[in-house]
Design a protein around this motif. Structure first.
Motif, PDB file in Angstrom:
ATOM      1  N   THR A  84       0.842  -1.200   0.000  1.00 63.02           N
ATOM      2  CA  THR A  84       0.000   0.000   0.000  1.00 63.02           C
ATOM      3  C   THR A  84       0.879   1.252   0.000  1.00 63.02           C
ATOM      4  O   THR A  84       0.604   2.224  -0.721  1.00 63.02           O
ATOM      5  N   ALA A  85       1.940   1.223   0.811  1.00 61.64           N
ATOM      6  CA  ALA A  85       2.873   2.362   0.860  1.00 61.64           C
ATOM      7  C   ALA A  85       3.524   2.566  -0.513  1.00 61.64           C
ATOM      8  O   ALA A  85       3.701   3.703  -0.974  1.00 61.64           O
ATOM      9  N   ALA A  86       3.887   1.452  -1.169  1.00 60.17           N
ATOM     10  CA  ALA A  86       4.519   1.553  -2.496  1.00 60.17           C
ATOM     11  C   ALA A  86       3.560   2.216  -3.486  1.00 60.17           C
ATOM     12  O   ALA A  86       3.961   3.095  -4.271  1.00 60.17           O
ATOM     13  N   LEU A  87       2.286   1.813  -3.446  1.00 58.24           N
ATOM     14  CA  LEU A  87       1.301   2.421  -4.351  1.00 58.24           C
ATOM     15  C   LEU A  87       1.121   3.904  -4.039  1.00 58.24           C
ATOM     16  O   LEU A  87       1.005   4.737  -4.950  1.00 58.24           O
ATOM     17  N   HIS A  88       1.108   4.224  -2.747  1.00 57.34           N
ATOM     18  CA  HIS A  88       0.941   5.624  -2.355  1.00 57.34           C
ATOM     19  C   HIS A  88       2.100   6.462  -2.893  1.00 57.34           C
ATOM     20  O   HIS A  88       1.908   7.545  -3.465  1.00 57.34           O
ATOM     21  N   LEU A  89       3.318   5.939  -2.736  1.00 61.18           N
ATOM     22  CA  LEU A  89       4.490   6.676  -3.245  1.00 61.18           C
ATOM     23  C   LEU A  89       4.420   6.831  -4.767  1.00 61.18           C
ATOM     24  O   LEU A  89       4.785   7.878  -5.316  1.00 61.18           O
ATOM     25  N   ALA A  90       3.947   5.771  -5.449  1.00 64.24           N
ATOM     26  CA  ALA A  90       3.831   5.851  -6.917  1.00 64.24           C
ATOM     27  C   ALA A  90       2.940   7.027  -7.307  1.00 64.24           C
ATOM     28  O   ALA A  90       3.273   7.823  -8.205  1.00 64.24           O
ATOM     29  N   LEU A  91       1.811   7.151  -6.610  1.00 61.96           N
ATOM     30  CA  LEU A  91       0.885   8.245  -6.946  1.00 61.96           C
ATOM     31  C   LEU A  91       1.497   9.595  -6.587  1.00 61.96           C
ATOM     32  O   LEU A  91       1.349  10.579  -7.331  1.00 61.96           O
TER      33      LEU A  91
END
Ligand SMILES: Cc1ncc(COP(=O)(O)O)c(C=O)c1O
Length: 501
Positions: free
Chosen positions: A179-186
Protein backbone atom coordinates in the motif's frame (compact mmCIF):
# COMPACT_ATOMS: atom_id res chain seq x y z
CA UNK A 1 20.12 -39.71 -0.83
CA UNK A 2 19.59 -36.40 0.90
CA UNK A 3 16.70 -34.45 -0.46
CA UNK A 4 13.50 -32.63 0.25
CA UNK A 5 10.41 -34.58 -0.75
CA UNK A 6 9.06 -33.49 -4.12
CA UNK A 7 5.52 -34.13 -2.95
CA UNK A 8 6.05 -31.09 -0.78
CA UNK A 9 5.60 -30.45 2.88
CA UNK A 10 2.52 -30.84 4.95
CA UNK A 11 0.88 -27.63 5.98
CA UNK A 12 3.87 -25.40 6.45
CA UNK A 13 6.77 -27.85 6.45
CA UNK A 14 9.23 -29.77 4.28
CA UNK A 15 9.83 -33.49 4.41
CA UNK A 16 13.59 -34.17 4.60
CA UNK A 17 14.62 -37.67 3.52
CA UNK A 18 17.84 -39.62 4.12
CA UNK A 19 18.64 -43.15 2.98
CA UNK A 20 19.40 -45.91 5.47
CA UNK A 21 23.13 -45.88 4.67
CA UNK A 22 23.49 -42.21 5.76
CA UNK A 23 25.68 -41.39 8.74
CA UNK A 24 24.87 -39.55 11.95
CA UNK A 25 26.87 -36.62 10.51
CA UNK A 26 24.53 -36.56 7.46
CA UNK A 27 21.55 -36.43 9.80
CA UNK A 28 23.04 -33.52 11.80
CA UNK A 29 23.59 -31.60 8.52
CA UNK A 30 20.09 -32.39 7.24
CA UNK A 31 18.51 -31.31 10.53
CA UNK A 32 20.09 -27.87 10.11
CA UNK A 33 17.75 -27.14 7.17
CA UNK A 34 14.75 -29.14 8.38
CA UNK A 35 11.63 -27.60 9.84
CA UNK A 36 10.21 -29.26 11.87
CA UNK A 37 13.47 -30.72 13.19
CA UNK A 38 12.81 -34.24 12.00
CA UNK A 39 14.56 -36.35 9.36
CA UNK A 40 12.83 -39.29 7.69
CA UNK A 41 14.96 -42.36 6.93
CA UNK A 42 13.86 -44.51 3.98
CA UNK A 43 14.92 -47.91 2.62
CA UNK A 44 16.26 -48.42 -0.91
CA UNK A 45 12.71 -49.03 -2.17
CA UNK A 46 11.56 -45.71 -0.67
CA UNK A 47 9.63 -47.17 2.26
CA UNK A 48 9.72 -45.54 5.67
CA UNK A 49 12.19 -47.03 8.17
CA UNK A 50 12.30 -44.49 10.98
CA UNK A 51 12.63 -40.84 11.88
CA UNK A 52 15.54 -39.02 13.55
CA UNK A 53 15.29 -36.01 15.83
CA UNK A 54 17.85 -33.83 17.62
CA UNK A 55 16.98 -35.76 20.78
CA UNK A 56 17.79 -39.13 19.16
CA UNK A 57 21.21 -37.80 18.12
CA UNK A 58 21.93 -36.36 21.55
CA UNK A 59 21.01 -39.63 23.26
CA UNK A 60 23.06 -41.61 20.70
CA UNK A 61 26.18 -39.49 21.20
CA UNK A 62 25.85 -39.83 24.98
CA UNK A 63 25.62 -43.61 24.51
CA UNK A 64 28.92 -43.63 22.56
CA UNK A 65 27.66 -43.56 18.96
CA UNK A 66 30.01 -41.56 16.71
CA UNK A 67 29.35 -39.11 13.85
CA UNK A 68 30.60 -41.56 11.22
CA UNK A 69 28.31 -44.37 12.47
CA UNK A 70 25.17 -45.30 10.58
CA UNK A 71 22.11 -43.23 11.29
CA UNK A 72 20.02 -46.37 11.90
CA UNK A 73 22.16 -47.18 14.93
CA UNK A 74 20.76 -44.21 16.83
CA UNK A 75 18.26 -44.93 19.59
CA UNK A 76 14.69 -43.84 18.91
CA UNK A 77 11.10 -44.93 18.83
CA UNK A 78 9.01 -46.16 15.92
CA UNK A 79 7.58 -43.26 13.89
CA UNK A 80 3.88 -42.58 14.26
CA UNK A 81 2.28 -42.82 10.85
CA UNK A 82 -1.05 -42.06 9.23
CA UNK A 83 -2.28 -42.89 5.73
CA UNK A 84 -2.10 -39.96 3.31
CA UNK A 85 -5.79 -40.53 2.54
CA UNK A 86 -6.84 -40.43 6.22
CA UNK A 87 -9.36 -37.68 7.04
CA UNK A 88 -8.06 -34.73 9.04
CA UNK A 89 -10.03 -35.73 12.14
CA UNK A 90 -8.39 -39.18 12.19
CA UNK A 91 -4.90 -37.64 11.99
CA UNK A 92 -5.82 -35.21 14.77
CA UNK A 93 -6.94 -38.12 16.97
CA UNK A 94 -3.75 -40.09 16.23
CA UNK A 95 -1.66 -37.06 17.15
CA UNK A 96 -3.46 -36.62 20.46
CA UNK A 97 -3.27 -40.30 21.37
CA UNK A 98 0.38 -40.79 20.42
CA UNK A 99 1.56 -37.65 22.27
CA UNK A 100 4.13 -36.87 19.54
CA UNK A 101 4.54 -33.51 17.77
CA UNK A 102 4.81 -34.79 14.22
CA UNK A 103 3.15 -37.56 12.22
CA UNK A 104 4.49 -39.10 9.03
CA UNK A 105 1.89 -39.57 6.30
CA UNK A 106 2.62 -42.61 4.11
CA UNK A 107 1.10 -43.78 0.85
CA UNK A 108 -0.26 -47.23 0.03
CA UNK A 109 3.30 -48.54 -0.59
CA UNK A 110 4.52 -47.32 2.79
CA UNK A 111 6.52 -44.44 1.32
CA UNK A 112 6.54 -41.21 3.34
CA UNK A 113 4.81 -38.39 1.48
CA UNK A 114 4.27 -35.62 4.03
CA UNK A 115 4.64 -34.52 7.63
CA UNK A 116 1.72 -33.40 9.76
CA UNK A 117 2.76 -31.15 12.62
CA UNK A 118 0.61 -30.48 15.65
CA UNK A 119 0.19 -26.83 14.71
CA UNK A 120 -0.72 -27.65 11.10
CA UNK A 121 -3.37 -30.13 12.17
CA UNK A 122 -4.73 -27.73 14.75
CA UNK A 123 -5.09 -25.01 12.14
CA UNK A 124 -6.45 -27.21 9.38
CA UNK A 125 -5.52 -26.26 5.82
CA UNK A 126 -4.76 -22.57 5.39
CA UNK A 127 -5.40 -20.49 2.28
CA UNK A 128 -1.90 -19.17 1.67
CA UNK A 129 0.46 -19.59 4.63
CA UNK A 130 4.02 -18.25 4.69
CA UNK A 131 6.61 -20.74 3.42
CA UNK A 132 10.07 -20.15 4.84
CA UNK A 133 13.15 -21.59 3.15
CA UNK A 134 16.50 -22.61 4.62
CA UNK A 135 18.27 -19.21 4.35
CA UNK A 136 15.96 -16.55 5.81
CA UNK A 137 17.14 -16.97 9.40
CA UNK A 138 20.77 -16.58 8.36
CA UNK A 139 20.14 -13.09 6.92
CA UNK A 140 18.05 -12.07 9.93
CA UNK A 141 20.87 -13.28 12.21
CA UNK A 142 23.28 -11.19 10.15
CA UNK A 143 21.22 -8.08 10.90
CA UNK A 144 21.41 -8.92 14.61
CA UNK A 145 25.12 -9.77 14.49
CA UNK A 146 25.93 -6.47 12.78
CA UNK A 147 23.38 -4.52 14.85
CA UNK A 148 21.66 -3.18 11.73
CA UNK A 149 18.22 -3.12 13.40
CA UNK A 150 17.11 -0.14 11.36
CA UNK A 151 15.35 0.95 8.17
CA UNK A 152 18.78 0.91 6.51
CA UNK A 153 21.64 -1.58 6.20
CA UNK A 154 23.26 -4.26 4.05
CA UNK A 155 20.22 -6.59 3.92
CA UNK A 156 18.09 -3.76 2.56
CA UNK A 157 20.62 -2.91 -0.15
CA UNK A 158 21.00 -6.58 -1.12
CA UNK A 159 17.24 -7.18 -1.13
CA UNK A 160 16.67 -4.23 -3.46
CA UNK A 161 19.46 -5.38 -5.79
CA UNK A 162 18.05 -8.90 -5.99
CA UNK A 163 14.54 -7.56 -6.49
CA UNK A 164 15.75 -5.37 -9.31
CA UNK A 165 17.06 -8.48 -11.10
CA UNK A 166 13.85 -10.45 -10.47
CA UNK A 167 11.46 -7.66 -11.49
CA UNK A 168 13.57 -6.47 -14.47
CA UNK A 169 13.26 -2.90 -13.14
CA UNK A 170 16.44 -0.83 -12.82
CA UNK A 171 15.40 0.90 -9.60
CA UNK A 172 13.77 -0.63 -6.53
CA UNK A 173 12.81 0.90 -3.20
CA UNK A 174 11.83 -1.52 -0.41
CA UNK A 175 9.10 -0.10 1.83
CA UNK A 176 6.86 -1.12 4.70
CA UNK A 177 3.92 -2.39 2.60
CA UNK A 178 2.51 -2.71 -0.89
CA UNK A 179 0.00 0.00 0.00
CA UNK A 180 2.87 2.36 0.86
CA UNK A 181 4.52 1.55 -2.50
CA UNK A 182 1.30 2.42 -4.35
CA UNK A 183 0.94 5.62 -2.36
CA UNK A 184 4.49 6.68 -3.24
CA UNK A 185 3.83 5.85 -6.92
CA UNK A 186 0.88 8.24 -6.95
CA UNK A 187 2.82 10.92 -5.06
CA UNK A 188 5.78 10.88 -7.47
CA UNK A 189 3.37 11.07 -10.42
CA UNK A 190 1.92 14.19 -8.87
CA UNK A 191 -1.58 12.81 -8.23
CA UNK A 192 -3.35 15.27 -5.96
CA UNK A 193 -6.74 16.54 -4.85
CA UNK A 194 -9.23 16.80 -7.69
CA UNK A 195 -7.35 14.42 -10.01
CA UNK A 196 -9.00 11.31 -11.40
CA UNK A 197 -7.28 7.89 -11.37
CA UNK A 198 -8.54 4.83 -13.25
CA UNK A 199 -8.19 1.63 -11.24
CA UNK A 200 -9.23 -2.03 -11.54
CA UNK A 201 -12.67 -2.56 -10.03
CA UNK A 202 -11.96 -6.19 -9.11
CA UNK A 203 -9.23 -5.83 -6.53
CA UNK A 204 -8.36 -5.61 -2.86
CA UNK A 205 -9.14 -2.21 -1.34
CA UNK A 206 -5.42 -1.35 -1.01
CA UNK A 207 -5.34 -0.51 -4.74
CA UNK A 208 -7.85 2.28 -4.12
CA UNK A 209 -6.95 3.61 -0.68
CA UNK A 210 -3.84 5.55 -1.84
CA UNK A 211 -5.98 7.38 -4.43
CA UNK A 212 -8.18 8.51 -1.56
CA UNK A 213 -5.15 9.43 0.61
CA UNK A 214 -4.30 11.92 -2.14
CA UNK A 215 -7.81 13.37 -2.21
CA UNK A 216 -8.14 12.16 -5.82
CA UNK A 217 -11.18 10.37 -7.30
CA UNK A 218 -11.11 6.71 -8.37
CA UNK A 219 -12.76 5.74 -11.65
CA UNK A 220 -13.54 2.03 -11.29
CA UNK A 221 -12.92 0.01 -14.44
CA UNK A 222 -14.58 -3.39 -14.91
CA UNK A 223 -12.81 -6.70 -15.64
CA UNK A 224 -12.51 -8.47 -18.97
CA UNK A 225 -14.18 -11.90 -18.92
CA UNK A 226 -11.24 -14.24 -19.70
CA UNK A 227 -8.38 -13.24 -17.40
CA UNK A 228 -10.65 -11.27 -14.98
CA UNK A 229 -8.28 -8.27 -14.97
CA UNK A 230 -9.02 -4.65 -15.91
CA UNK A 231 -10.71 -4.44 -19.32
CA UNK A 232 -8.56 -2.84 -22.06
CA UNK A 233 -11.76 -2.22 -24.04
CA UNK A 234 -13.35 -0.29 -21.17
CA UNK A 235 -10.13 1.70 -20.62
CA UNK A 236 -9.92 2.79 -24.24
CA UNK A 237 -13.61 3.69 -24.39
CA UNK A 238 -13.32 5.76 -21.21
CA UNK A 239 -10.10 7.51 -22.29
CA UNK A 240 -11.71 8.54 -25.58
CA UNK A 241 -14.74 9.89 -23.72
CA UNK A 242 -12.65 11.67 -21.07
CA UNK A 243 -10.30 13.21 -23.64
CA UNK A 244 -13.34 14.75 -25.35
CA UNK A 245 -14.59 16.06 -22.01
CA UNK A 246 -11.11 17.43 -21.17
CA UNK A 247 -10.85 15.32 -18.01
CA UNK A 248 -8.17 12.71 -18.68
CA UNK A 249 -6.99 10.77 -15.61
CA UNK A 250 -3.65 11.54 -13.96
CA UNK A 251 -2.76 7.79 -13.84
CA UNK A 252 -4.12 4.29 -14.44
CA UNK A 253 -3.59 1.59 -11.80
CA UNK A 254 -3.62 -1.85 -13.39
CA UNK A 255 -3.93 -4.73 -10.89
CA UNK A 256 -2.68 -8.23 -11.77
CA UNK A 257 -5.32 -10.04 -9.81
CA UNK A 258 -4.66 -13.38 -8.07
CA UNK A 259 -1.18 -13.37 -9.67
CA UNK A 260 -2.38 -13.44 -13.29
CA UNK A 261 -1.05 -10.68 -15.53
CA UNK A 262 -3.50 -8.19 -17.03
CA UNK A 263 -3.50 -7.71 -20.80
CA UNK A 264 -1.02 -4.90 -20.42
CA UNK A 265 -0.02 -4.24 -24.05
CA UNK A 266 -3.33 -2.85 -25.35
CA UNK A 267 -3.68 -0.95 -22.07
CA UNK A 268 -0.26 0.69 -22.52
CA UNK A 269 -1.03 1.43 -26.17
CA UNK A 270 -4.21 3.32 -25.20
CA UNK A 271 -2.58 5.04 -22.21
CA UNK A 272 0.42 6.16 -24.29
CA UNK A 273 -1.87 7.56 -26.94
CA UNK A 274 -3.38 9.87 -24.33
CA UNK A 275 -0.14 10.44 -22.38
CA UNK A 276 -1.41 8.82 -19.17
CA UNK A 277 1.16 6.92 -17.01
CA UNK A 278 0.38 3.35 -15.94
CA UNK A 279 1.12 2.08 -12.42
CA UNK A 280 1.09 -1.70 -12.08
CA UNK A 281 -0.29 -3.08 -8.84
CA UNK A 282 1.80 -6.26 -8.91
CA UNK A 283 1.20 -6.96 -5.20
CA UNK A 284 -0.04 -10.45 -6.06
CA UNK A 285 1.95 -11.19 -9.21
CA UNK A 286 5.67 -11.30 -8.34
CA UNK A 287 7.22 -14.04 -10.46
CA UNK A 288 4.53 -13.91 -13.15
CA UNK A 289 5.34 -12.76 -16.68
CA UNK A 290 3.74 -11.28 -19.79
CA UNK A 291 5.37 -11.68 -23.21
CA UNK A 292 8.50 -12.97 -21.47
CA UNK A 293 8.92 -9.91 -19.28
CA UNK A 294 8.40 -9.84 -15.56
CA UNK A 295 4.99 -8.79 -14.32
CA UNK A 296 5.36 -5.21 -13.11
CA UNK A 297 8.08 -4.23 -15.58
CA UNK A 298 5.77 -2.80 -18.25
CA UNK A 299 4.32 0.37 -16.75
CA UNK A 300 5.97 3.57 -15.48
CA UNK A 301 6.05 2.29 -11.89
CA UNK A 302 4.98 -0.87 -10.10
CA UNK A 303 4.17 -1.91 -6.55
CA UNK A 304 4.81 -5.33 -4.96
CA UNK A 305 3.61 -6.68 -1.61
CA UNK A 306 5.43 -9.00 0.80
CA UNK A 307 2.50 -9.34 3.16
CA UNK A 308 2.34 -12.67 5.05
CA UNK A 309 -0.10 -14.25 2.59
CA UNK A 310 1.83 -13.38 -0.59
CA UNK A 311 3.94 -15.67 -2.78
CA UNK A 312 7.01 -14.56 -0.82
CA UNK A 313 6.85 -12.56 2.37
CA UNK A 314 8.85 -10.38 4.74
CA UNK A 315 5.94 -10.73 7.23
CA UNK A 316 4.88 -7.28 6.07
CA UNK A 317 6.51 -5.18 3.39
CA UNK A 318 6.43 -3.94 -0.15
CA UNK A 319 8.50 -2.43 -2.93
CA UNK A 320 8.24 0.28 -5.53
CA UNK A 321 9.98 -0.43 -8.84
CA UNK A 322 10.67 1.60 -11.97
CA UNK A 323 13.31 2.24 -14.62
CA UNK A 324 13.43 5.93 -13.70
CA UNK A 325 16.20 7.01 -11.27
CA UNK A 326 14.49 10.40 -10.89
CA UNK A 327 11.18 8.86 -9.77
CA UNK A 328 12.86 6.47 -7.34
CA UNK A 329 15.02 9.27 -5.84
CA UNK A 330 11.90 11.30 -5.24
CA UNK A 331 10.12 8.27 -3.74
CA UNK A 332 13.12 7.48 -1.51
CA UNK A 333 13.06 11.00 -0.13
CA UNK A 334 9.30 10.86 0.47
CA UNK A 335 9.66 7.47 2.21
CA UNK A 336 12.05 8.91 4.81
CA UNK A 337 10.21 12.03 5.99
CA UNK A 338 11.31 14.12 2.99
CA UNK A 339 14.54 15.37 4.51
CA UNK A 340 16.14 18.13 2.42
CA UNK A 341 19.81 18.06 1.42
CA UNK A 342 21.14 19.94 4.47
CA UNK A 343 23.29 19.12 7.49
CA UNK A 344 20.50 19.93 9.92
CA UNK A 345 17.00 18.46 9.85
CA UNK A 346 15.16 20.48 7.23
CA UNK A 347 11.90 19.46 5.58
CA UNK A 348 9.87 21.10 2.82
CA UNK A 349 7.43 18.33 1.87
CA UNK A 350 4.64 16.33 3.43
CA UNK A 351 6.29 12.89 3.56
CA UNK A 352 6.17 9.50 5.27
CA UNK A 353 8.05 6.93 7.32
CA UNK A 354 7.69 4.11 4.81
CA UNK A 355 11.12 2.44 4.62
CA UNK A 356 11.45 -1.32 5.13
CA UNK A 357 13.43 -2.56 8.12
CA UNK A 358 16.85 -4.14 7.48
CA UNK A 359 15.76 -7.11 9.65
CA UNK A 360 12.73 -7.84 7.45
CA UNK A 361 14.75 -7.33 4.28
CA UNK A 362 16.83 -10.28 5.54
CA UNK A 363 13.74 -12.50 5.39
CA UNK A 364 13.13 -11.11 1.90
CA UNK A 365 16.58 -12.07 0.59
CA UNK A 366 16.10 -15.65 1.76
CA UNK A 367 12.59 -15.75 0.29
CA UNK A 368 13.79 -14.45 -3.09
CA UNK A 369 16.23 -17.39 -3.27
CA UNK A 370 13.15 -19.65 -3.41
CA UNK A 371 10.90 -17.53 -5.63
CA UNK A 372 11.14 -19.73 -8.73
CA UNK A 373 10.37 -22.83 -6.63
CA UNK A 374 7.41 -21.08 -5.05
CA UNK A 375 5.99 -20.07 -8.44
CA UNK A 376 6.47 -23.62 -9.77
CA UNK A 377 4.79 -25.06 -6.67
CA UNK A 378 1.76 -22.73 -6.93
CA UNK A 379 1.40 -23.46 -10.62
CA UNK A 380 1.48 -27.17 -9.79
CA UNK A 381 -1.22 -26.64 -7.15
CA UNK A 382 -3.34 -24.90 -9.81
CA UNK A 383 -2.79 -27.73 -12.32
CA UNK A 384 -3.85 -30.32 -9.75
CA UNK A 385 -7.06 -28.44 -9.01
CA UNK A 386 -7.74 -28.07 -12.71
CA UNK A 387 -7.16 -31.70 -13.58
CA UNK A 388 -9.04 -32.85 -10.48
CA UNK A 389 -12.09 -30.66 -10.95
CA UNK A 390 -12.53 -29.56 -14.54
CA UNK A 391 -14.59 -32.64 -15.41
CA UNK A 392 -17.29 -31.33 -13.03
CA UNK A 393 -19.90 -29.55 -15.13
CA UNK A 394 -20.05 -25.82 -14.41
CA UNK A 395 -16.55 -25.41 -12.96
CA UNK A 396 -13.98 -23.12 -14.56
CA UNK A 397 -10.85 -21.19 -13.63
CA UNK A 398 -9.18 -17.84 -14.32
CA UNK A 399 -7.24 -18.10 -17.60
CA UNK A 400 -3.63 -17.31 -18.43
CA UNK A 401 -3.91 -14.85 -21.35
CA UNK A 402 -1.95 -15.73 -24.52
CA UNK A 403 1.72 -14.94 -23.90
CA UNK A 404 1.21 -14.58 -20.15
CA UNK A 405 2.35 -16.89 -17.39
CA UNK A 406 0.76 -16.20 -14.02
CA UNK A 407 2.28 -17.18 -10.70
CA UNK A 408 -1.08 -18.68 -9.63
CA UNK A 409 -0.77 -16.96 -6.26
CA UNK A 410 -4.34 -18.05 -5.56
CA UNK A 411 -6.30 -20.64 -7.46
CA UNK A 412 -9.85 -19.35 -7.76
CA UNK A 413 -12.68 -21.70 -8.69
CA UNK A 414 -15.72 -20.38 -10.55
CA UNK A 415 -19.12 -22.05 -10.14
CA UNK A 416 -21.56 -21.55 -12.99
CA UNK A 417 -25.04 -21.27 -11.43
CA UNK A 418 -26.62 -22.73 -14.57
CA UNK A 419 -25.05 -26.08 -13.70
CA UNK A 420 -24.15 -25.87 -10.00
CA UNK A 421 -26.96 -24.99 -7.63
CA UNK A 422 -24.69 -24.10 -4.78
CA UNK A 423 -23.50 -20.64 -3.80
CA UNK A 424 -19.72 -20.37 -3.25
CA UNK A 425 -20.44 -19.47 0.41
CA UNK A 426 -22.22 -22.83 0.87
CA UNK A 427 -19.16 -24.60 -0.51
CA UNK A 428 -16.98 -22.42 1.77
CA UNK A 429 -19.00 -23.47 4.84
CA UNK A 430 -18.81 -27.18 3.98
CA UNK A 431 -15.06 -26.99 3.42
CA UNK A 432 -14.63 -25.11 6.70
CA UNK A 433 -16.34 -28.02 8.49
CA UNK A 434 -13.64 -30.26 7.02
CA UNK A 435 -10.85 -27.98 8.32
CA UNK A 436 -10.22 -26.33 4.94
CA UNK A 437 -9.92 -22.55 4.72
CA UNK A 438 -11.26 -20.83 1.61
CA UNK A 439 -12.16 -17.21 0.93
CA UNK A 440 -14.68 -15.40 -1.29
CA UNK A 441 -13.30 -13.78 -4.43
CA UNK A 442 -12.52 -10.05 -4.06
CA UNK A 443 -15.63 -7.92 -3.71
CA UNK A 444 -15.49 -5.32 -6.49
CA UNK A 445 -14.83 -1.74 -5.48
CA UNK A 446 -18.05 -0.39 -7.04
CA UNK A 447 -20.00 -2.50 -4.51
CA UNK A 448 -17.98 -1.21 -1.52
CA UNK A 449 -19.55 1.39 0.79
CA UNK A 450 -16.18 3.20 0.67
CA UNK A 451 -16.61 3.76 -3.07
CA UNK A 452 -20.28 4.73 -3.13
CA UNK A 453 -20.81 7.45 -5.69
CA UNK A 454 -17.61 6.87 -7.67
CA UNK A 455 -17.97 6.24 -11.37
CA UNK A 456 -17.98 2.61 -12.56
CA UNK A 457 -17.13 1.75 -16.17
CA UNK A 458 -18.50 -1.64 -17.32
CA UNK A 459 -16.63 -3.92 -19.75
CA UNK A 460 -19.23 -3.19 -22.41
CA UNK A 461 -22.74 -1.83 -22.64
CA UNK A 462 -24.31 -5.24 -22.06
CA UNK A 463 -22.11 -6.79 -19.42
CA UNK A 464 -20.74 -6.15 -15.94
CA UNK A 465 -18.06 -8.76 -15.33
CA UNK A 466 -16.61 -7.99 -11.89
CA UNK A 467 -19.79 -8.42 -9.85
CA UNK A 468 -20.61 -11.68 -11.65
CA UNK A 469 -17.15 -12.97 -10.75
CA UNK A 470 -17.68 -11.92 -7.15
CA UNK A 471 -20.92 -13.91 -6.94
CA UNK A 472 -19.48 -17.04 -8.53
CA UNK A 473 -15.92 -17.46 -7.22
CA UNK A 474 -14.08 -18.94 -4.26
CA UNK A 475 -10.33 -18.85 -3.52
CA UNK A 476 -8.93 -22.29 -2.69
CA UNK A 477 -5.92 -23.19 -0.49
CA UNK A 478 -2.98 -22.45 -2.77
CA UNK A 479 0.14 -22.34 -0.59
CA UNK A 480 3.42 -23.45 -2.10
CA UNK A 481 3.76 -25.79 0.89
CA UNK A 482 0.45 -27.56 0.28
CA UNK A 483 1.15 -31.30 0.27
CA UNK A 484 -0.23 -33.32 -2.62
CA UNK A 485 -1.98 -35.63 -0.16
CA UNK A 486 -3.67 -32.67 1.52
CA UNK A 487 -4.69 -31.21 -1.83
CA UNK A 488 -6.14 -34.56 -2.91
CA UNK A 489 -8.28 -34.45 0.22
CA UNK A 490 -9.48 -30.94 -0.66
CA UNK A 491 -10.35 -31.99 -4.22
CA UNK A 492 -12.21 -35.07 -2.98
CA UNK A 493 -14.11 -32.93 -0.50
CA UNK A 494 -15.11 -30.37 -3.17
CA UNK A 495 -16.30 -33.13 -5.50
CA UNK A 496 -18.31 -34.67 -2.68
CA UNK A 497 -20.00 -31.36 -1.79
CA UNK A 498 -20.79 -30.64 -5.45
CA UNK A 499 -22.14 -34.16 -6.06
CA UNK A 500 -24.40 -33.86 -3.03
CA UNK A 501 -25.58 -30.52 -4.44
C1 LIG B 1 -4.03 -6.25 -5.21
C2 LIG B 1 -3.36 -5.77 -3.96
N1 LIG B 1 -2.90 -4.51 -3.93
C3 LIG B 1 -2.25 -4.03 -2.87
C4 LIG B 1 -2.06 -4.80 -1.74
C5 LIG B 1 -1.42 -4.15 -0.56
O1 LIG B 1 -0.29 -4.78 -0.10
P1 LIG B 1 0.11 -4.66 1.46
O2 LIG B 1 -0.81 -5.56 2.20
O3 LIG B 1 1.52 -5.11 1.48
O4 LIG B 1 -0.06 -3.23 1.85
C6 LIG B 1 -2.51 -6.12 -1.73
C7 LIG B 1 -2.32 -7.06 -0.62
O5 LIG B 1 -2.44 -6.98 0.50
C8 LIG B 1 -3.20 -6.62 -2.86
O6 LIG B 1 -3.68 -7.86 -2.88
Amino acid sequence: MNRTNDAGPSGLRSLHLLSADATVRDAVAALEAASPKLIVIVAGDGRLIRTVTDGDIRRGLLAGIEFQDGVTELPGRDPVTVKESDPLEESQTTLLESKVDTLVAVNESGEPVALHTASDLGQGVLLSPPHMGPNERRYVDRAFDENWIAPAGPNLAEFEKKLSAVTCCDEVLAVSSGTAALHLALRVLGVSAGDRVYVSDLTFVASVQPILYQGATPVLIDSEPVGWNISPIAIRRKLTEDAKAGQLPKAIIVVHIYGQNADIEPILAAADEYGVPVVEDAAESLGASYHNRASGSHGRLSAYSFNGNKIITTSGGGALATDSPALIDRARKLSTQGRDDALHYQHSDVAYNYRMSNVLAGIGIGQLDSLQDRVAARRKVFERYRSGLEAQRGISFQADLPGASGNRWLTVIRLDPRHIHLHPYQLMARLKDAGIETRPGWKPMHLQPLCAGFEFVPHDEQRVISSTLFLQTLCLPSGSSLAQATQNRIITQIRKVLDEG
